[in-house]
Write a protein that holds these residues in place. Structure first.
Motif, short mmCIF file in Angstrom:
data_model
loop_
_atom_site.label_atom_id
_atom_site.label_comp_id
_atom_site.label_asym_id
_atom_site.label_seq_id
_atom_site.Cartn_x
_atom_site.Cartn_y
_atom_site.Cartn_z
N GLY A 265 52.02 16.65 68.88
CA GLY A 265 51.17 15.17 69.81
C GLY A 265 50.28 14.98 71.29
O GLY A 265 50.11 14.50 71.27
N ALA A 266 51.13 16.14 72.24
CA ALA A 266 50.80 16.04 73.25
C ALA A 266 48.65 16.53 72.94
O ALA A 266 47.57 15.95 73.17
CB ALA A 266 51.05 17.44 74.13
N LEU A 267 49.01 17.82 72.26
CA LEU A 267 47.25 17.82 71.93
C LEU A 267 46.29 16.54 71.47
O LEU A 267 45.43 16.31 71.45
CB LEU A 267 47.27 19.28 71.09
N CYS A 268 46.94 15.44 70.32
CA CYS A 268 46.02 14.47 70.28
C CYS A 268 45.93 13.43 70.90
O CYS A 268 44.71 12.81 70.47
CB CYS A 268 47.18 13.77 68.77
N ASP A 269 46.92 13.66 71.75
CA ASP A 269 46.67 12.66 72.99
C ASP A 269 45.64 12.92 74.18
O ASP A 269 44.62 11.42 73.96
CB ASP A 269 47.89 12.48 74.31
N CYS A 275 37.59 12.81 72.71
CA CYS A 275 36.64 12.78 71.60
C CYS A 275 37.14 12.28 70.85
O CYS A 275 36.82 12.59 69.66
CB CYS A 275 36.74 14.26 71.62
N GLY A 276 37.80 11.02 71.06
CA GLY A 276 37.81 9.99 70.01
C GLY A 276 39.11 10.07 68.76
O GLY A 276 38.95 10.03 67.45
N GLY A 277 40.18 11.44 69.34
CA GLY A 277 40.64 12.27 68.49
C GLY A 277 40.47 12.74 66.77
O GLY A 277 40.89 13.11 67.17
N ARG A 278 39.22 13.26 67.54
CA ARG A 278 38.79 14.37 66.59
C ARG A 278 39.37 15.64 66.83
O ARG A 278 39.15 16.91 68.26
CB ARG A 278 37.07 14.68 66.93
N VAL A 279 40.37 16.67 66.17
CA VAL A 279 40.79 17.67 65.65
C VAL A 279 40.85 18.09 64.39
O VAL A 279 40.71 17.71 63.39
CB VAL A 279 41.91 17.10 66.10
N VAL A 280 40.40 19.41 64.96
CA VAL A 280 40.62 19.81 62.89
C VAL A 280 41.50 21.27 63.91
O VAL A 280 41.48 22.05 64.53
CB VAL A 280 39.10 20.68 63.14
N SER A 281 42.67 21.55 62.71
CA SER A 281 43.54 22.75 62.70
C SER A 281 43.80 23.64 61.35
O SER A 281 43.29 23.40 60.52
CB SER A 281 44.96 21.57 62.61
N ALA A 282 43.63 24.61 62.32
CA ALA A 282 44.08 25.75 60.33
C ALA A 282 45.08 26.87 60.72
O ALA A 282 45.84 26.89 62.19
CB ALA A 282 42.37 26.78 60.74
#
Length: 308
Positions: A265-269, A275-282
């Protein structure tokens, strides 16, 4: 907006020796944890050679291909093994993260999780190690910069083991910020705080054995989040290893499921702000099967909540 789950049945064809911690059953646990979630399910493509060549030389790609046995299992080192299906799995592992970058940057989905194996964050420029063959997340970072034209990409690696491969592959890349939190001392022995990259673009956070999630939260709040805010990434990539959980057999950190929820959640914040919530997790590590499923489900549920 939705969350993409990018994966492929070929990942089951990467077979390791009996008793090996990086086993096919890990993916069974992940699939079981995610089967009832409302995700945009995407078939992982093979990476293009040009995209892997951004982080590995052609001679290395050829050497890995030549090492694949026609049958049985071959050891590349004491920890890293390949079987007849490993090459396709490795190319799709990188391809899954690249596809996630495409989907998130195009606005097709809000964020993405690539459920892959073998993992990637220990693979160095010309050295497979630590169960890893190709630098999946590092390749995705370079792809976002070179193919999509971004200026700044951050990678946060919260696997319990230092992401030595990602660090090696991005060491000279000034357009990236690589952050790794990891237990120390622990294999592979890299990740000292004085390893800062060629352009002050690496931040290593050594966590002592038996430390818990409260300690991790203090470290991230004091050191990681300010650096991420200052860097202002246009895309945030996560190397999501879940072996800092207290039940994991390969390390001695004492995180709970709730700690992965908090950190995601903190990284999404930060991604929302920069960057407009742009997250890619692997997916990286996580070797207690029950804990892996619980932590992956928690991580992906946060991504789903934030993608809306």
């Amino acid at each position: 907006m939705s969350t993409a789950l990018i994966t492929h049945h070929d990942f089951f064809d990467h077979v390791t020796p009996p008793g090996h911690p990086e086993q096919v059953a890990r993916l069974d646990s992940v699939y079981g944890a995610l089967e009832d979630l409302d995700l945009t399910r995407v078939v992982a493509p093979l990476a293009a050679e040009a995209d892997l060549l951004r982080v590995h030389p052609k001679a290395y790609l050829d050497r890995i291909a030549d090492a694949i046995p026609e049958k049985g299992i071959r050891a590349l080192d004491a920890d890293t093994h390949v079987s007849p299906g490993s090459l396709g799995a490795a190319w799709r592992g990188a391809g899954a993260v690249l596809r996630g970058v495409d989907m998130v940057l195009s606005g097709e989905v809000g964020n993405a999780f690539a459920a892959v194996r073998p993992p990637g964050h220990h693979a160095e420029t010309e050295t497979p190690m630590g169960f890893c063959l190709f630098g999946n997340v590092a390749a995705a970072a370079k792809y976002a910069l070179d193919h999509h034209g971004l200026s700044r990409v951050a990678v946060v690696d919260f696997d319990v083991h230092h992401g030595n491969g990602t660090q090696d592959l991005l060491w000279d890349e000034a357009r990236t910020l690589f952050v790794s939190s990891h237990q120390m001392p622990l294999w592979p022995g890299t990740g000292r705080p004085d390893e800062t990259g060629a352009h002050d673009n690496v931040l290593n956070l050594a966590l002592p054995p038996e430390s818990d999630g409260a300690h991790m939260r203090r470290v991230y709040e004091a050191e990681v989040f300010p650096r991420l805010h200052a860097f202002a990434p246009e895309l945030l990539l996560i190397s999501a290893g879940f072996d800092a959980h207290h039940a994991d057999p390969l390390a001695q950190l004492n995180w709970e499921v709730e700690d992965f929820v908090w950190l995601t959640g903190a990284l999404c914040d930060i991604a929302d702000e920069s960057c407009g919530g742009r997250v890619v997790s692997a997916l990286e590590g996580g070797y207690d099967l029950e804990a892996l499923g619980l932590c992956v489900a928690a991580h992906v549920n946060v991504l789903m909540e934030r993608a809306r």
